[in-house]
Write a protein that holds these residues in place. Structure first.
Motif, PDB file in Angstrom:
ATOM      1  N   GLY A   1       1.543  -8.650  -4.496  1.00 12.81           N
ATOM      2  CA  GLY A   1       2.329  -9.217  -6.308  1.00 12.81           C
ATOM      3  C   GLY A   1       3.552  -8.724  -5.846  1.00 12.81           C
ATOM      4  O   GLY A   1       4.201  -8.859  -4.718  1.00 12.81           O
ATOM      5  N   LEU A   2       4.280  -9.108  -6.765  1.00 16.04           N
ATOM      6  CA  LEU A   2       5.637  -9.007  -7.510  1.00 16.04           C
ATOM      7  C   LEU A   2       6.039  -7.514  -8.149  1.00 16.04           C
ATOM      8  O   LEU A   2       5.739  -6.877  -8.985  1.00 16.04           O
ATOM      9  N   VAL A   3       7.126  -7.317  -7.191  1.00 17.84           N
ATOM     10  CA  VAL A   3       7.697  -5.656  -7.629  1.00 17.84           C
ATOM     11  C   VAL A   3       9.451  -5.756  -7.101  1.00 17.84           C
ATOM     12  O   VAL A   3       9.389  -6.812  -6.545  1.00 17.84           O
ATOM     13  N   GLN A   4       9.507  -4.337  -7.830  1.00 13.90           N
ATOM     14  CA  GLN A   4      10.890  -4.344  -7.110  1.00 13.90           C
ATOM     15  C   GLN A   4      10.563  -3.971  -6.111  1.00 13.90           C
ATOM     16  O   GLN A   4      10.793  -2.959  -6.316  1.00 13.90           O
ATOM     17  N   PRO A   5      12.566  -4.070  -5.497  1.00 11.47           N
ATOM     18  CA  PRO A   5      13.302  -3.107  -4.877  1.00 11.47           C
ATOM     19  C   PRO A   5      13.222  -2.155  -5.034  1.00 11.47           C
ATOM     20  O   PRO A   5      13.010  -0.723  -5.803  1.00 11.47           O
ATOM     21  N   GLY A   6      12.339  -1.149  -4.072  1.00 15.91           N
ATOM     22  CA  GLY A   6      11.945   1.058  -3.695  1.00 15.91           C
ATOM     23  C   GLY A   6      10.727   0.302  -4.270  1.00 15.91           C
ATOM     24  O   GLY A   6      10.196   1.596  -4.489  1.00 15.91           O
ATOM     25  N   GLY A   7       9.951  -0.342  -4.852  1.00 19.04           N
ATOM     26  CA  GLY A   7       8.579  -0.216  -5.675  1.00 19.04           C
ATOM     27  C   GLY A   7       7.937  -0.209  -4.443  1.00 19.04           C
ATOM     28  O   GLY A   7       7.729  -0.139  -3.154  1.00 19.04           O
ATOM     29  N   SER A   8       6.210   0.331  -4.599  1.00 14.73           N
ATOM     30  CA  SER A   8       4.842   0.355  -3.543  1.00 14.73           C
ATOM     31  C   SER A   8       4.483  -1.280  -3.840  1.00 14.73           C
ATOM     32  O   SER A   8       4.178  -1.128  -4.625  1.00 14.73           O
ATOM     33  N   LEU A   9       3.347  -0.682  -3.250  1.00 14.90           N
ATOM     34  CA  LEU A   9       2.364  -1.997  -3.110  1.00 14.90           C
ATOM     35  C   LEU A   9       1.313  -1.056  -2.185  1.00 14.90           C
ATOM     36  O   LEU A   9       1.752  -0.955  -0.792  1.00 14.90           O
ATOM     37  N   ARG A  10       0.389  -0.973  -2.285  1.00 15.86           N
ATOM     38  CA  ARG A  10      -1.177  -1.242  -1.147  1.00 15.86           C
ATOM     39  C   ARG A  10      -1.730  -2.179  -1.221  1.00 15.86           C
ATOM     40  O   ARG A  10      -2.595  -2.701  -1.125  1.00 15.86           O
ATOM     41  N   LEU A  11      -1.893  -3.193   0.053  1.00 20.07           N
ATOM     42  CA  LEU A  11      -2.540  -3.649   0.268  1.00 20.07           C
ATOM     43  C   LEU A  11      -4.313  -3.518   1.695  1.00 20.07           C
ATOM     44  O   LEU A  11      -4.943  -2.500   1.487  1.00 20.07           O
ATOM     45  N   SER A  12      -5.046  -4.100   1.435  1.00 19.18           N
ATOM     46  CA  SER A  12      -5.929  -3.946   1.475  1.00 19.18           C
ATOM     47  C   SER A  12      -6.610  -5.493   2.381  1.00 19.18           C
ATOM     48  O   SER A  12      -6.405  -6.523   1.806  1.00 19.18           O
ATOM     49  N   CYS A  13      -7.902  -5.063   3.163  1.00 17.11           N
ATOM     50  CA  CYS A  13      -8.395  -6.053   4.137  1.00 17.11           C
ATOM     51  C   CYS A  13      -9.873  -5.591   4.033  1.00 17.11           C
ATOM     52  O   CYS A  13     -10.034  -4.948   5.361  1.00 17.11           O
ATOM     53  N   ALA A  14     -10.475  -6.753   4.014  1.00 18.12           N
ATOM     54  CA  ALA A  14     -12.206  -6.200   4.018  1.00 18.12           C
ATOM     55  C   ALA A  14     -12.538  -7.185   5.179  1.00 18.12           C
ATOM     56  O   ALA A  14     -12.692  -8.688   4.656  1.00 18.12           O
ATOM     57  N   ALA A  15     -13.374  -6.343   6.193  1.00 15.90           N
ATOM     58  CA  ALA A  15     -13.500  -8.108   6.737  1.00 15.90           C
ATOM     59  C   ALA A  15     -15.317  -7.666   6.039  1.00 15.90           C
ATOM     60  O   ALA A  15     -15.627  -6.703   5.916  1.00 15.90           O
ATOM     61  N   SER A  16     -15.770  -8.768   7.225  1.00 14.18           N
ATOM     62  CA  SER A  16     -16.945  -9.642   6.813  1.00 14.18           C
ATOM     63  C   SER A  16     -18.353  -8.700   7.596  1.00 14.18           C
ATOM     64  O   SER A  16     -20.028  -8.728   6.874  1.00 14.18           O
ATOM     65  N   ARG A  17     -18.137  -8.096   7.956  1.00 15.88           N
ATOM     66  CA  ARG A  17     -19.308  -6.969   8.629  1.00 15.88           C
ATOM     67  C   ARG A  17     -17.882  -5.999   9.435  1.00 15.88           C
ATOM     68  O   ARG A  17     -17.260  -5.669   9.286  1.00 15.88           O
ATOM     69  N   SER A  18     -19.087  -5.230   9.989  1.00 15.15           N
ATOM     70  CA  SER A  18     -18.686  -3.722  10.228  1.00 15.15           C
ATOM     71  C   SER A  18     -17.840  -4.170  12.340  1.00 15.15           C
ATOM     72  O   SER A  18     -18.523  -4.357  13.298  1.00 15.15           O
ATOM     73  N   ILE A  19     -16.770  -4.439  12.286  1.00 11.12           N
ATOM     74  CA  ILE A  19     -16.252  -4.083  13.921  1.00 11.12           C
ATOM     75  C   ILE A  19     -15.034  -2.960  13.858  1.00 11.12           C
ATOM     76  O   ILE A  19     -13.945  -2.977  14.572  1.00 11.12           O
ATOM     77  N   LEU A  20     -14.831  -2.500  12.939  1.00  7.83           N
ATOM     78  CA  LEU A  20     -13.283  -1.389  13.381  1.00  7.83           C
ATOM     79  C   LEU A  20     -13.479  -0.446  13.707  1.00  7.83           C
ATOM     80  O   LEU A  20     -13.014   0.047  14.536  1.00  7.83           O
ATOM     81  N   SER A  21     -14.769  -0.288  14.425  1.00  9.04           N
ATOM     82  CA  SER A  21     -15.092   0.566  15.624  1.00  9.04           C
ATOM     83  C   SER A  21     -15.173   0.108  17.076  1.00  9.04           C
ATOM     84  O   SER A  21     -14.673   0.483  17.774  1.00  9.04           O
ATOM     85  N   PHE A  22     -14.360  -1.647  16.459  1.00  9.99           N
ATOM     86  CA  PHE A  22     -14.689  -2.124  17.659  1.00  9.99           C
ATOM     87  C   PHE A  22     -13.250  -1.857  18.389  1.00  9.99           C
ATOM     88  O   PHE A  22     -13.481  -3.239  19.378  1.00  9.99           O
ATOM     89  N   TYR A  23     -12.948  -3.420  17.730  1.00  6.31           N
ATOM     90  CA  TYR A  23     -11.160  -3.944  17.542  1.00  6.31           C
ATOM     91  C   TYR A  23     -10.254  -2.590  16.969  1.00  6.31           C
ATOM     92  O   TYR A  23     -10.176  -2.556  15.988  1.00  6.31           O
ATOM     93  N   ASP A  24      -8.862  -3.125  17.191  1.00  4.43           N
ATOM     94  CA  ASP A  24      -7.950  -2.446  17.462  1.00  4.43           C
ATOM     95  C   ASP A  24      -7.593  -3.698  15.883  1.00  4.43           C
ATOM     96  O   ASP A  24      -7.680  -5.235  16.366  1.00  4.43           O
ATOM     97  N   MET A  25      -7.109  -3.641  15.129  1.00  2.00           N
ATOM     98  CA  MET A  25      -6.295  -4.268  13.954  1.00  2.00           C
ATOM     99  C   MET A  25      -5.095  -3.990  13.357  1.00  2.00           C
ATOM    100  O   MET A  25      -4.371  -3.144  13.815  1.00  2.00           O
TER     101      MET A  25
END
Length: 116
Positions: free
Chosen positions: A10-34
């Motif tokens: 999104g749009l944020v002013q300098p000094g602000g914060s955001l939290r991004l999310s990345c959803a994967a279509s299947r269970s991968i996080l135990s097997f691959y570095d991201m």
């Protein structure tokens, strides 16, 4: 193949914060570095943060101390908490595999714009 869907930009002013999310279509996080990558206009895509299967993290110097990468294996989701955002952080942010040189198809990314 794995589908990756990024969100949270999104749009944020300098000094602000955001939290991004990345959803994967299947269970991968135990097997691959991201990793979280970003691409600013006219620049190459760069890796800004990575997390291993064992949850060890690494950051580009430009974001160290301001960004935090984390993951929830049960939700198949990787996060990027971004604090103290600056105009130079403006870019499209993507997630994908890290450390292997092998990538899944890139998602659409999420636009982060830092501007007053």
């Amino acid at each position: 193949q794995v589908q990756l869907v990024e969100s949270g930009g999104g749009l944020v002013q300098p000094g602000g914060s955001l939290r991004l999310s990345c959803a994967a279509s299947r269970s991968i996080l135990s097997f691959y570095d991201m990793g979280w990558y970003r691409q600013a206009p006219g620049k190459q895509r760069e890796l800004v943060a990575s997390i291993t299967t064992a949850s060890r993290t690494n950051y580009a110097d430009s974001v160290k101390g301001r960004f935090t990468i984390s993951k929830d294996n049960a939700k198949n989701t990787v996060y990027l908490q971004m604090n103290s955002l600056q105009p130079e952080d403006t870019a499209v942010y993507y997630c994908n595999r890290a450390r292997s040189g092998i990538f899944w198809d890139w998602g659409q990314g999420t636009q982060v714009t830092v501007s007053s």
